[in-house]
Design a protein around this motif. Sequence first.
Motif, PDB file in Angstrom:
ATOM      1  N   VAL A 277       0.850  -1.187   0.000  1.00 35.75           N
ATOM      2  CA  VAL A 277       0.000   0.000   0.000  1.00 35.75           C
ATOM      3  C   VAL A 277       0.888   1.240   0.000  1.00 35.75           C
ATOM      4  O   VAL A 277       1.813   1.356   0.815  1.00 35.75           O
ATOM      5  CB  VAL A 277      -0.917   0.004   1.242  1.00 35.75           C
ATOM      6  CG1 VAL A 277      -1.695   1.311   1.327  1.00 35.75           C
ATOM      7  CG2 VAL A 277      -1.857  -1.187   1.215  1.00 35.75           C
ATOM      8  N   SER A 278       0.615   2.164  -0.922  1.00 40.02           N
ATOM      9  CA  SER A 278       1.403   3.395  -0.982  1.00 40.02           C
ATOM     10  C   SER A 278       0.575   4.628  -0.655  1.00 40.02           C
ATOM     11  O   SER A 278       1.126   5.678  -0.341  1.00 40.02           O
ATOM     12  CB  SER A 278       2.035   3.557  -2.364  1.00 40.02           C
ATOM     13  OG  SER A 278       1.028   3.703  -3.342  1.00 40.02           O
ATOM     14  N   ALA A 279      -0.765   4.528  -0.758  1.00 46.94           N
ATOM     15  CA  ALA A 279      -1.618   5.676  -0.460  1.00 46.94           C
ATOM     16  C   ALA A 279      -3.010   5.177  -0.114  1.00 46.94           C
ATOM     17  O   ALA A 279      -3.478   4.172  -0.662  1.00 46.94           O
ATOM     18  CB  ALA A 279      -1.677   6.643  -1.638  1.00 46.94           C
ATOM     19  N   VAL A 280      -3.666   5.873   0.823  1.00 45.91           N
ATOM     20  CA  VAL A 280      -5.024   5.533   1.240  1.00 45.91           C
ATOM     21  C   VAL A 280      -5.861   6.794   1.210  1.00 45.91           C
ATOM     22  O   VAL A 280      -5.471   7.815   1.772  1.00 45.91           O
ATOM     23  CB  VAL A 280      -5.053   4.918   2.663  1.00 45.91           C
ATOM     24  CG1 VAL A 280      -6.483   4.576   3.062  1.00 45.91           C
ATOM     25  CG2 VAL A 280      -4.167   3.692   2.744  1.00 45.91           C
ATOM     26  N   SER A 281      -7.002   6.728   0.516  1.00 46.72           N
ATOM     27  CA  SER A 281      -7.905   7.882   0.438  1.00 46.72           C
ATOM     28  C   SER A 281      -9.331   7.369   0.545  1.00 46.72           C
ATOM     29  O   SER A 281      -9.889   6.832  -0.422  1.00 46.72           O
ATOM     30  CB  SER A 281      -7.707   8.642  -0.881  1.00 46.72           C
ATOM     31  OG  SER A 281      -8.654   9.689  -1.002  1.00 46.72           O
ATOM     32  N   GLY A 282      -9.939   7.506   1.734  1.00 38.73           N
ATOM     33  CA  GLY A 282     -11.279   6.986   1.934  1.00 38.73           C
ATOM     34  C   GLY A 282     -11.281   5.475   1.776  1.00 38.73           C
ATOM     35  O   GLY A 282     -10.533   4.760   2.443  1.00 38.73           O
ATOM     36  N   ALA A 283     -12.115   4.983   0.859  1.00 37.50           N
ATOM     37  CA  ALA A 283     -12.168   3.542   0.594  1.00 37.50           C
ATOM     38  C   ALA A 283     -11.249   3.140  -0.546  1.00 37.50           C
ATOM     39  O   ALA A 283     -11.210   1.971  -0.916  1.00 37.50           O
ATOM     40  CB  ALA A 283     -13.603   3.126   0.278  1.00 37.50           C
ATOM     41  N   SER A 284     -10.503   4.097  -1.115  1.00 36.99           N
ATOM     42  CA  SER A 284      -9.606   3.805  -2.243  1.00 36.99           C
ATOM     43  C   SER A 284      -8.185   3.622  -1.732  1.00 36.99           C
ATOM     44  O   SER A 284      -7.698   4.420  -0.919  1.00 36.99           O
ATOM     45  CB  SER A 284      -9.651   4.926  -3.277  1.00 36.99           C
ATOM     46  OG  SER A 284     -10.933   5.046  -3.832  1.00 36.99           O
ATOM     47  N   VAL A 285      -7.527   2.591  -2.223  1.00 36.56           N
ATOM     48  CA  VAL A 285      -6.161   2.289  -1.836  1.00 36.56           C
ATOM     49  C   VAL A 285      -5.316   2.174  -3.093  1.00 36.56           C
ATOM     50  O   VAL A 285      -5.703   1.492  -4.050  1.00 36.56           O
ATOM     51  CB  VAL A 285      -6.092   0.964  -1.039  1.00 36.56           C
ATOM     52  CG1 VAL A 285      -4.654   0.586  -0.747  1.00 36.56           C
ATOM     53  CG2 VAL A 285      -6.894   1.078   0.245  1.00 36.56           C
ATOM     54  N   THR A 286      -4.151   2.855  -3.109  1.00 40.81           N
ATOM     55  CA  THR A 286      -3.221   2.745  -4.224  1.00 40.81           C
ATOM     56  C   THR A 286      -2.118   1.767  -3.846  1.00 40.81           C
ATOM     57  O   THR A 286      -1.542   1.861  -2.753  1.00 40.81           O
ATOM     58  CB  THR A 286      -2.612   4.113  -4.567  1.00 40.81           C
ATOM     59  OG1 THR A 286      -3.679   5.022  -4.867  1.00 40.81           O
ATOM     60  CG2 THR A 286      -1.699   4.010  -5.770  1.00 40.81           C
ATOM     61  N   VAL A 287      -1.850   0.824  -4.728  1.00 36.93           N
ATOM     62  CA  VAL A 287      -0.894  -0.254  -4.457  1.00 36.93           C
ATOM     63  C   VAL A 287       0.255  -0.163  -5.451  1.00 36.93           C
ATOM     64  O   VAL A 287       0.040  -0.046  -6.669  1.00 36.93           O
ATOM     65  CB  VAL A 287      -1.570  -1.639  -4.558  1.00 36.93           C
ATOM     66  CG1 VAL A 287      -0.574  -2.755  -4.311  1.00 36.93           C
ATOM     67  CG2 VAL A 287      -2.732  -1.732  -3.576  1.00 36.93           C
ATOM     68  N   LYS A 288       1.498  -0.205  -4.943  1.00 35.24           N
ATOM     69  CA  LYS A 288       2.690  -0.285  -5.795  1.00 35.24           C
ATOM     70  C   LYS A 288       3.028  -1.755  -5.961  1.00 35.24           C
ATOM     71  O   LYS A 288       3.282  -2.470  -4.993  1.00 35.24           O
ATOM     72  CB  LYS A 288       3.867   0.437  -5.131  1.00 35.24           C
ATOM     73  CG  LYS A 288       5.144   0.409  -5.964  1.00 35.24           C
ATOM     74  CD  LYS A 288       4.992   1.295  -7.200  1.00 35.24           C
ATOM     75  CE  LYS A 288       6.326   1.491  -7.909  1.00 35.24           C
ATOM     76  NZ  LYS A 288       6.816   0.268  -8.558  1.00 35.24           N
ATOM     77  N   LEU A 289       2.944  -2.222  -7.211  1.00 35.89           N
ATOM     78  CA  LEU A 289       3.180  -3.640  -7.464  1.00 35.89           C
ATOM     79  C   LEU A 289       4.643  -3.989  -7.230  1.00 35.89           C
ATOM     80  O   LEU A 289       5.551  -3.184  -7.499  1.00 35.89           O
ATOM     81  CB  LEU A 289       2.770  -3.994  -8.894  1.00 35.89           C
ATOM     82  CG  LEU A 289       1.273  -3.831  -9.212  1.00 35.89           C
ATOM     83  CD1 LEU A 289       1.007  -4.137 -10.675  1.00 35.89           C
ATOM     84  CD2 LEU A 289       0.439  -4.740  -8.335  1.00 35.89           C
ATOM     85  N   ALA A 290       4.859  -5.198  -6.743  1.00 39.51           N
ATOM     86  CA  ALA A 290       6.220  -5.651  -6.426  1.00 39.51           C
ATOM     87  C   ALA A 290       7.040  -5.832  -7.691  1.00 39.51           C
ATOM     88  O   ALA A 290       6.530  -6.235  -8.748  1.00 39.51           O
ATOM     89  CB  ALA A 290       6.157  -6.951  -5.633  1.00 39.51           C
ATOM     90  N   ALA A 291       8.349  -5.561  -7.579  1.00 40.47           N
ATOM     91  CA  ALA A 291       9.247  -5.723  -8.732  1.00 40.47           C
ATOM     92  C   ALA A 291       9.377  -7.185  -9.120  1.00 40.47           C
ATOM     93  O   ALA A 291       9.654  -7.525 -10.273  1.00 40.47           O
ATOM     94  CB  ALA A 291      10.612  -5.133  -8.392  1.00 40.47           C
TER      95      ALA A 291
END
Length: 612
Positions: free
Chosen positions: A12-26
């Motif tokens: 998880v790289s960012a959380v906004s309300g019910a939305s979560v931004t995920v940085k995929l693993a290399a």
Amino acid sequence: MNSTDPTFLGCVSAVSGASVTVKLAASLASGLAIINGHTYRVGQVGSFVRIPQGYQDLYGVVSEVGATAVPANFAETSVDTGRWMKVELAGEAIGATFERGLSQHPNINDTVHIVTEADLRRIYGRGGDDQVAIGTLSSAENIVVRLSLDNLVTRHCAVLGSTGSGKSTTVASLLRSIVRPEAPAAGSPGARILLLDLHGEYSKALSDVARVFSATPQPGEEPLYVPFWALEAGELLNFVAGGLNDNQEIAFTDKIQELKAARLNASPLPGLDPQSLTVDSPVPFSLKHLWYELIDFETTTFTGPQRDQPAREHPGDANTLTPPRYTPHAMGAAGPFVNTAAKGIRRQLNLLRSRLLDRRFDFLLHPGPWEPDLNGAVAKDLDELLGQWLGHDRPVTILDLSGVPSTVLERLIGSILRIVYEALFWSREKTEGGILRPLLVVMEEAHRYLGPDTGDVASAIVKRIAKEGRKYGIGAMLVSQRPAEVDETVLSQCGTLIALRLSNPADRSRVKGALPDNLSGLMDLLPVLRTGEAIIAGEAARLPVRCRVTLPSETHLPRSADPAVTVAWATRRKAEGYDRVVASWRAQSTTAVAVVTNIQRQAVEPDAEGEK
């Protein structure tokens, strides 16, 4: 964090309300992952992810993948903008129990994992009395998708899809899943479902679990009657008499009130106090008597010194709709003289007579045993009508409206819904009321009578059901191919949306706006869904899901299949007259014949040797 875990996707790289931004693993080098012998697609829009939080797990749906999912502050600095994913959180699980909603949010750098088959069974595998199996997950066809029957009915639902997307088949499959006639314990024998079928598609699909009422009944079907006297006076007059100004409407309603009062004085009706009688009370009265009384008053001419002696030449006949005949009025002072108290409603009365003589409207204006005689007496009352519709031994009632003229269709639908709603509303404390035995009303082609600008009686009563029906045990299922033409107020009250393939941008926009979950990315899949595949979101679904609806058997498919053009055109046309076509057109019946053939059938007696 264990990057060697085959289910690991990223952090998880960012959380906004019910939305979560995920940085995929290399280390995530492929779009496929093999876990315990099962192959999973990684990072697919509409797939599920799991975010562990100690003793509980958060679950979400992938809504975006790639450059569009990059956070704004990372867009310029990130080297690889394609390795991002946006997730919409939808629920959480503690132990083996899953529920919608969130009690906490993830933190930055929390790990994100693929949802495996074991997780899916954790979400969807728990059955229960209120769980209805409707199909399988598109991403894992061995996982059954179940919906909550309680929320599906009481919180209302909508089935939306373009023509050819499998809408009718989905509705038939959904109703059979609710009733479950093949279940060992007979499924839901006490179910009560009323289906308004505008195209005659469902009688074949549900023949074993339904009774069918039709305005043009075929063998095995029963005639559909809707007593005009159960309608509100304004609705009835608008149809039978056309536009009326205030004075003209008063002339009609006063006479209707008078006829209803006379009927009530002749024979009291249970529950109705004569002092509380109104023009809208469901009391039988004769439209023929109404017409005769008013036309007699309008056409009367008078003679005599006081101009008070009716100059009647022939009394006419209310039963045959023959008007009384009076000596025409004269221009001079000798008379006869016109009735100066006439209301000027002769044109409206002519329309009323025309409606009564039009055989297409018999199901409404001449409703069989519910048609009053000239004194207002009827052979059957409304209790037997409601018993036929809602009290029989089968869980589904189909009202086939395919033979109803379009001029009266919307008004008829509104009248049917008003009769049912008012009856269940006022009987909500009774055992057959809506609270103790709920009703699901399925409305096909809802856009035809629920448009934002229609303003007719059907739209008004459906809005009332959508807003208040939950309290009184009346649920609605809207079925439409044009959600953009359905009133936004009604659609917003549908707690569960079952969206099949939709290509029109306006329709997709309306569906996105009505969704209870923030799933715009998932809704972008609507144009590419397969036939019979749906995105289900809302109150009845554990998680927003892409589902392949189970098809009914071949014998229980609705009559909505496309014509086989190639097969039909590959056969040379046989010379045949169009007399049968014209006969059906004139009769307004698909089974009419041009030549009546009387075949005399006789029993064949065996001969002395036992042969026939």
